[in-house]
Design a protein around this motif. Structure first.
Motif, PDB file in Angstrom:
ATOM      1  N   TYR A 129      16.881  39.197  60.048  1.00  0.00           N
ATOM      2  CA  TYR A 129      15.885  39.281  61.124  1.00  0.00           C
ATOM      3  C   TYR A 129      15.946  40.621  61.839  1.00  0.00           C
ATOM      4  CZ  TYR A 129      18.766  37.986  65.341  1.00  0.00           C
ATOM      5  OH  TYR A 129      19.657  37.925  66.385  1.00  0.00           O
ATOM      6  N   ALA A 132      13.861  42.838  59.701  1.00  0.00           N
ATOM      7  CA  ALA A 132      12.433  42.607  59.932  1.00  0.00           C
ATOM      8  C   ALA A 132      11.969  43.223  61.248  1.00  0.00           C
ATOM      9  CB  ALA A 132      12.139  41.115  59.911  1.00  0.00           C
ATOM     10  N   LEU A 133      12.829  43.219  62.268  1.00  0.00           N
ATOM     11  CA  LEU A 133      12.470  43.820  63.551  1.00  0.00           C
ATOM     12  C   LEU A 133      12.455  45.346  63.473  1.00  0.00           C
ATOM     13  CD1 LEU A 133      14.518  41.550  65.982  1.00  0.00           C
ATOM     14  CD2 LEU A 133      12.034  41.882  66.069  1.00  0.00           C
ATOM     15  N   PRO A 136       9.695  46.782  59.933  1.00  0.00           N
ATOM     16  CA  PRO A 136       8.644  45.819  59.581  1.00  0.00           C
ATOM     17  C   PRO A 136       7.839  46.245  58.357  1.00  0.00           C
ATOM     18  CG  PRO A 136       8.067  47.041  61.571  1.00  0.00           C
ATOM     19  CD  PRO A 136       9.501  47.349  61.286  1.00  0.00           C
ATOM     20  N   ILE A 249       8.984  39.578  65.596  1.00  0.00           N
ATOM     21  CA  ILE A 249       8.970  39.758  64.151  1.00  0.00           C
ATOM     22  C   ILE A 249       7.541  39.596  63.654  1.00  0.00           C
ATOM     23  CG2 ILE A 249       9.744  38.752  61.968  1.00  0.00           C
ATOM     24  CD1 ILE A 249      12.315  37.888  63.539  1.00  0.00           C
ATOM     25  N   THR A 253       7.422  34.103  58.867  1.00  0.00           N
ATOM     26  CA  THR A 253       8.830  33.702  58.894  1.00  0.00           C
ATOM     27  C   THR A 253       8.979  32.211  58.630  1.00  0.00           C
ATOM     28  OG1 THR A 253       9.346  35.459  60.488  1.00  0.00           O
ATOM     29  CG2 THR A 253      10.926  33.651  60.310  1.00  0.00           C
ATOM     30  N   CYS A 276       8.821  35.137  66.800  1.00  0.00           N
ATOM     31  CA  CYS A 276       8.014  35.337  65.596  1.00  0.00           C
ATOM     32  C   CYS A 276       6.535  35.122  65.877  1.00  0.00           C
ATOM     33  CB  CYS A 276       8.461  34.371  64.496  1.00  0.00           C
ATOM     34  SG  CYS A 276      10.213  34.486  64.080  1.00  0.00           S
TER      35      CYS A 276
END
Length: 308
Positions: A129, A132-133, A136, A249, A253, A276
């Motif tokens: 995660y 993903a942050l 992106p 995010i 997800t 998310c």
């Protein structure tokens, strides 16, 4: 630096094989380190990240079916298994999830994958995660398994602190936790697996052999504590900063959790919706070790989500 096949000498300290039939073992460049990984399958790339106290063998039960649809990349995280274990420098940045995420960007780039799916369990889900942050543009879709965001765990209150006592124990200054665990390392690791898995669950022998062998390496023991120290000193603060500015995010997800585990008590979907923009989720059989306790449910959920 292209991926290379490792020599046998790099596995001399481990009695577990760290191998899954049908997958090639390669050594890949991380961000200033070398990452040891298994690669194989056909289709779009899917990065699978393991947690504590494990290695990439956590994916042994789900990898064969996933490989029919995806090109799997299954590394040992920085500090774990057969990947490099750099010494900490006192800042705790070496084992932050931001740094571990940078390893994965470098590793996937070396394989020619600039955009990919990623799924992680436990510590690997924290890397996933954060990846993903922070990046992106690289993450097409994300799956996190049986975790809550780091800052939410630390803010959850006394009951979570009791259930997750190892977070505070392992984050103590070196060499306290390393020394205490080393006194009876096999007992400690077996106890963690027993505490966190569902009733009467038995881990596959090849996987358990690899986990135990890896944690007999004192460098793995030290690096895994550095991982948790980074959780308190770095990851928690980065999460809090993201929460303050409302950063979310962007990638679709999927949240999976074991219905018998600690995460299930915390209403995980309620927590993750704050993080998310596009989220789905479901519980599966068992407790914490989702890919091993519920391999069929896990592989079905991943295939359905990533193939949509």
């Amino acid at each position: 630096m292209p991926p290379v096949k490792p020599s046998d000498s790099s596995t001399a300290r481990l009695t577990g094989t760290g191998l899954i039939p049908g997958f090639d073992r390669v050594r890949l460049p991380g961000d200033g380190i070398t990452v040891d990984a298994l690669v194989g399958g056909n289709g779009p790339p899917l990065l699978l990240l393991h947690g504590y106290p494990q290695t990439r063998m956590i994916w042994r039960m789900v990898a064969p079916s996933l490989a029919e649809h995806f090109t799997l990349v299954m590394p040992d995280l920085r500090g774990y298994g057969r990947s490099d274990k750099p010494a900490g420098d006192g800042t705790h940045l070496q084992y932050s999830k931001r740094q571990m995420a940078r390893d994965q960007i470098a590793t996937m780039s070396a394989l020619g994958h600039d955009k990919f799916f990623v799924a992680g369990h436990d510590r690997g889900a924290r890397v996933a995660y954060r990846l993903a942050l922070d990046s992106p543009q690289a993450v097409r879709k994300l799956c996190v398994m049986d975790i809550l965001p780091t800052v939410d765990v630390y803010n959850a209150g006394p009951q979570t602190g009791f259930d997750m006592y190892h977070w505070y124990f392992l984050a103590q200054p070196a060499p306290l936790p390393e020394t205490l665990i080393a006194g009876s390392g096999d007992h400690y690791i077996h106890r963690k697996f027993q505490q966190w898995s569902g009733e009467n669950f038995n881990f596959p022998e090849p996987s358990m052999a690899d986990y135990i062998a890896a944690f007999r390496n004192q460098e793995t023991l030290r690096a895994s504590c550095d991982d948790y120290r980074a959780g308190w000193h770095v990851d928690r603060i980065l999460d809090a900063q993201d929460r303050t500015v409302g950063r979310q995010i962007k990638a679709p997800t999927l949240v999976l959790w074991g219905r018998e585990g600690t995460v299930a008590k915390a209403e995980p979907m309620t927590v993750w919706r704050k993080w998310c923009k596009d989220i789905t989720g479901q519980s599966v059989t068992g407790a914490h070790f989702v890919p091993e306790e519920a391999p069929r449910e896990t592989s079905d959920a991943l295939m359905s989500f990533f193939r949509e």
